[in-house]
Design a protein around this motif. Structure first.
Motif, PDB file in Angstrom:
ATOM      1  N   ARG A 107      23.001  73.582  61.727  1.00 43.25           N
ATOM      2  CA  ARG A 107      22.291  74.644  61.014  1.00 43.25           C
ATOM      3  C   ARG A 107      22.525  74.581  59.507  1.00 43.25           C
ATOM      4  O   ARG A 107      23.077  75.513  58.910  1.00 43.25           O
ATOM      5  N   PRO A 108      22.115  73.506  58.862  1.00 41.71           N
ATOM      6  CA  PRO A 108      22.376  73.338  57.424  1.00 41.71           C
ATOM      7  C   PRO A 108      21.553  74.293  56.562  1.00 41.71           C
ATOM      8  O   PRO A 108      20.453  74.710  56.943  1.00 41.71           O
ATOM      9  N   ASP A 109      22.094  74.614  55.403  1.00 38.13           N
ATOM     10  CA  ASP A 109      21.374  75.426  54.429  1.00 38.13           C
ATOM     11  C   ASP A 109      20.291  74.605  53.725  1.00 38.13           C
ATOM     12  O   ASP A 109      19.218  75.122  53.411  1.00 38.13           O
ATOM     13  N   LEU A 110      20.605  73.339  53.431  1.00 36.03           N
ATOM     14  CA  LEU A 110      19.699  72.465  52.686  1.00 36.03           C
ATOM     15  C   LEU A 110      19.332  71.247  53.519  1.00 36.03           C
ATOM     16  O   LEU A 110      20.193  70.676  54.182  1.00 36.03           O
ATOM     17  N   VAL A 111      18.061  70.854  53.452  1.00 33.17           N
ATOM     18  CA  VAL A 111      17.590  69.672  54.181  1.00 33.17           C
ATOM     19  C   VAL A 111      16.716  68.840  53.253  1.00 33.17           C
ATOM     20  O   VAL A 111      15.780  69.368  52.635  1.00 33.17           O
ATOM     21  N   LEU A 112      17.014  67.542  53.148  1.00 36.22           N
ATOM     22  CA  LEU A 112      16.165  66.594  52.425  1.00 36.22           C
ATOM     23  C   LEU A 112      15.607  65.608  53.441  1.00 36.22           C
ATOM     24  O   LEU A 112      16.365  64.961  54.157  1.00 36.22           O
ATOM     25  N   MET A 113      14.286  65.482  53.486  1.00 33.53           N
ATOM     26  CA  MET A 113      13.639  64.703  54.532  1.00 33.53           C
ATOM     27  C   MET A 113      12.703  63.657  53.955  1.00 33.53           C
ATOM     28  O   MET A 113      11.904  63.948  53.057  1.00 33.53           O
ATOM     29  N   ASP A 114      12.817  62.433  54.456  1.00 33.84           N
ATOM     30  CA  ASP A 114      11.831  61.400  54.158  1.00 33.84           C
ATOM     31  C   ASP A 114      10.658  61.597  55.111  1.00 33.84           C
ATOM     32  O   ASP A 114      10.803  62.184  56.181  1.00 33.84           O
ATOM     33  N   LEU A 115       9.471  61.109  54.749  1.00 35.82           N
ATOM     34  CA  LEU A 115       8.319  61.239  55.629  1.00 35.82           C
ATOM     35  C   LEU A 115       8.177  60.063  56.582  1.00 35.82           C
ATOM     36  O   LEU A 115       7.831  60.219  57.740  1.00 35.82           O
ATOM     37  N   TRP A 116       8.468  58.872  56.063  1.00 32.90           N
ATOM     38  CA  TRP A 116       8.235  57.666  56.855  1.00 32.90           C
ATOM     39  C   TRP A 116       9.551  57.182  57.431  1.00 32.90           C
ATOM     40  O   TRP A 116      10.250  56.362  56.863  1.00 32.90           O
ATOM     41  N   ILE A 117       9.905  57.749  58.574  1.00 37.16           N
ATOM     42  CA  ILE A 117      11.164  57.440  59.231  1.00 37.16           C
ATOM     43  C   ILE A 117      10.895  57.058  60.682  1.00 37.16           C
ATOM     44  O   ILE A 117       9.825  57.341  61.228  1.00 37.16           O
ATOM     45  N   ALA A 118      11.890  56.439  61.292  1.00 36.45           N
ATOM     46  CA  ALA A 118      11.736  55.974  62.674  1.00 36.45           C
ATOM     47  C   ALA A 118      11.643  57.158  63.632  1.00 36.45           C
ATOM     48  O   ALA A 118      12.064  58.274  63.324  1.00 36.45           O
ATOM     49  N   GLY A 119      11.104  56.876  64.818  1.00 35.71           N
ATOM     50  CA  GLY A 119      11.023  57.910  65.838  1.00 35.71           C
ATOM     51  C   GLY A 119      10.023  58.983  65.463  1.00 35.71           C
ATOM     52  O   GLY A 119       8.849  58.714  65.248  1.00 35.71           O
ATOM     53  N   LEU A 120      10.490  60.205  65.336  1.00 39.62           N
ATOM     54  CA  LEU A 120       9.653  61.339  64.953  1.00 39.62           C
ATOM     55  C   LEU A 120       9.413  61.304  63.444  1.00 39.62           C
ATOM     56  O   LEU A 120      10.357  61.228  62.669  1.00 39.62           O
ATOM     57  N   ASP A 121       8.152  61.359  63.006  1.00 39.30           N
ATOM     58  CA  ASP A 121       7.871  61.296  61.565  1.00 39.30           C
ATOM     59  C   ASP A 121       8.411  62.534  60.854  1.00 39.30           C
ATOM     60  O   ASP A 121       8.694  63.561  61.473  1.00 39.30           O
ATOM     61  N   GLY A 122       8.549  62.425  59.537  1.00 32.48           N
ATOM     62  CA  GLY A 122       9.191  63.469  58.754  1.00 32.48           C
ATOM     63  C   GLY A 122       8.530  64.829  58.847  1.00 32.48           C
ATOM     64  O   GLY A 122       9.207  65.854  58.986  1.00 32.48           O
ATOM     65  N   ILE A 123       7.191  64.866  58.745  1.00 31.94           N
ATOM     66  CA  ILE A 123       6.492  66.150  58.807  1.00 31.94           C
ATOM     67  C   ILE A 123       6.698  66.819  60.168  1.00 31.94           C
ATOM     68  O   ILE A 123       6.942  68.022  60.263  1.00 31.94           O
ATOM     69  N   SER A 124       6.602  66.034  61.247  1.00 36.56           N
ATOM     70  CA  SER A 124       6.828  66.600  62.589  1.00 36.56           C
ATOM     71  C   SER A 124       8.262  67.097  62.735  1.00 36.56           C
ATOM     72  O   SER A 124       8.514  68.147  63.345  1.00 36.56           O
ATOM     73  N   ALA A 125       9.208  66.335  62.157  1.00 38.06           N
ATOM     74  CA  ALA A 125      10.606  66.755  62.214  1.00 38.06           C
ATOM     75  C   ALA A 125      10.805  68.059  61.451  1.00 38.06           C
ATOM     76  O   ALA A 125      11.515  68.963  61.915  1.00 38.06           O
ATOM     77  N   ILE A 126      10.159  68.188  60.280  1.00 34.20           N
ATOM     78  CA  ILE A 126      10.263  69.429  59.509  1.00 34.20           C
ATOM     79  C   ILE A 126       9.698  70.599  60.305  1.00 34.20           C
ATOM     80  O   ILE A 126      10.259  71.703  60.317  1.00 34.20           O
ATOM     81  N   GLY A 127       8.582  70.365  60.995  1.00 32.11           N
ATOM     82  CA  GLY A 127       7.997  71.425  61.818  1.00 32.11           C
ATOM     83  C   GLY A 127       8.964  71.920  62.879  1.00 32.11           C
ATOM     84  O   GLY A 127       9.090  73.128  63.107  1.00 32.11           O
ATOM     85  N   ARG A 128       9.661  70.986  63.530  1.00 34.87           N
ATOM     86  CA  ARG A 128      10.621  71.388  64.576  1.00 34.87           C
ATOM     87  C   ARG A 128      11.844  72.069  63.966  1.00 34.87           C
ATOM     88  O   ARG A 128      12.379  73.023  64.540  1.00 34.87           O
ATOM     89  N   ILE A 129      12.281  71.564  62.795  1.00 42.83           N
ATOM     90  CA  ILE A 129      13.433  72.188  62.134  1.00 42.83           C
ATOM     91  C   ILE A 129      13.082  73.607  61.695  1.00 42.83           C
ATOM     92  O   ILE A 129      13.914  74.523  61.774  1.00 42.83           O
ATOM     93  N   ARG A 130      11.822  73.816  61.255  1.00 43.82           N
ATOM     94  CA  ARG A 130      11.393  75.157  60.860  1.00 43.82           C
ATOM     95  C   ARG A 130      11.483  76.138  62.038  1.00 43.82           C
ATOM     96  O   ARG A 130      11.770  77.325  61.851  1.00 43.82           O
ATOM     97  N   GLU A 131      11.219  75.646  63.249  1.00 46.97           N
ATOM     98  CA  GLU A 131      11.336  76.512  64.419  1.00 46.97           C
ATOM     99  C   GLU A 131      12.781  76.923  64.660  1.00 46.97           C
ATOM    100  O   GLU A 131      13.053  78.018  65.147  1.00 46.97           O
ATOM    101  N   ILE A 132      13.718  76.030  64.307  1.00 46.76           N
ATOM    102  CA  ILE A 132      15.143  76.299  64.502  1.00 46.76           C
ATOM    103  C   ILE A 132      15.709  77.093  63.327  1.00 46.76           C
ATOM    104  O   ILE A 132      16.465  78.054  63.511  1.00 46.76           O
ATOM    105  N   LEU A 133      15.329  76.684  62.112  1.00 45.91           N
ATOM    106  CA  LEU A 133      15.843  77.281  60.878  1.00 45.91           C
ATOM    107  C   LEU A 133      14.665  77.730  60.019  1.00 45.91           C
ATOM    108  O   LEU A 133      14.297  77.054  59.058  1.00 45.91           O
ATOM    109  N   PRO A 134      14.043  78.846  60.334  1.00 46.59           N
ATOM    110  CA  PRO A 134      12.810  79.248  59.643  1.00 46.59           C
ATOM    111  C   PRO A 134      12.973  79.499  58.154  1.00 46.59           C
ATOM    112  O   PRO A 134      11.991  79.469  57.416  1.00 46.59           O
ATOM    113  N   ASN A 135      14.189  79.716  57.681  1.00 42.27           N
ATOM    114  CA  ASN A 135      14.371  80.017  56.262  1.00 42.27           C
ATOM    115  C   ASN A 135      15.334  79.076  55.562  1.00 42.27           C
ATOM    116  O   ASN A 135      15.852  79.391  54.493  1.00 42.27           O
TER     117      ASN A 135
END
Length: 241
Positions: free
Chosen positions: A40-68
């Motif tokens: 549950r980190p306060d800050l997240v830095l995400m690349d878009l072009w990463i292996a497995g789940l792409d960055g935007i999709s990963a951000i979407g899932r993280i937003r569900e876990i950490l909405p703020n």
């Protein structure tokens, strides 16, 4: 995030969080989501072009876990569709590589200040979505009209709020000022036009709602760390990035 980006980021984190704070890195999008859920980190830095789940999709899932939580994107490719999705996920900043270590340090500092200003992300997770219906409506209006001569007073009046009060609420809920938010939308659109058209810079400035091409060049350079011409050359020299 790829290894080179992780190596670039660590000094910035260590400089700011000397004496405290964990630095977590992931090899792919799925691991990033798992780490976010566990730590549950306060800050997240995400690349878009990463292996497995792409960055935007990963951000979407993280937003569900950490909405703020405070999330920013660091990527080697400016894609307007991704930028639009990033806005919907309330991404704090969208940086396009190459960037200097000092730029990363300043970004992390701004993210840290944003979290501090509105309380820790952990505390906000226990609250409902902090964005009020009025601000949510204002954001949709801004996204539809940012290329026009849009003023804070106009948007505030639409929401039946005084300009001063609207400005305070907008900054509190969005983490940026009204003018910064509008400028970022304009620059993201400019990046798309630089990539997809042969328009000269003065026409792109006009298309994005800048009345003065020299002001457009200055704002673009501040946001992207290069001139519009330099950005177009970078795209030409690195068509696959």
């Amino acid at each position: 995030m790829n290894p080179s980006s992780r190596n670039l980021l660590k000094p910035s984190y260590r400089k700011i969080y000397a004496g405290g704070g964990d630095i977590l890195t992931s090899r792919d999008g799925y691991e990033a989501v798992a780490l976010a859920k566990e730590h549950r980190p306060d800050l997240v830095l995400m690349d878009l072009w990463i292996a497995g789940l792409d960055g935007i999709s990963a951000i979407g899932r993280i937003r569900e876990i950490l909405p703020n939580s405070c999330i920013s994107i660091l990527t080697g490719h400016m894609d307007f569709t991704c930028a639009q999705k990033a806005i919907r996920f309330n991404v704090f900043e969208y940086l396009v590589k190459p960037v200097r270590p000092s730029d990363l340090t300043q970004l992390v500092l701004r993210m840290k200040d944003a979290v501090k200003a509105r309380g820790t992300a952990e505390g906000y997770e226990r609250m409902e979505d902090a964005r009020s219906p009025m601000i949510a409506d204002a954001v949709l209006y801004i996204q539809d009209h940012y290329c026009e001569k849009l003023t804070l007073e106009e948007v505030a009046a639409k929401e039946f709020m005084s300009p001063a009060y609207f400005s305070r609420v907008f900054r509190k809920e969005m983490g940026v000022t009204f003018s910064r938010y509008v400028a970022d939308l304009k620059i993201r659109y400019a990046c798309r036009l630089l990539k997809e058209t042969r328009y000269p810079a003065y026409r792109i400035a006009a298309e994005c709602g800048f009345s003065d091409p020299s002001y457009f060049n200055r704002v673009f350079a501040e946001r992207m760390n290069m001139t519009p011409q330099g950005y177009r050359k970078e795209l030409k020299d690195n068509p696959k990035d």
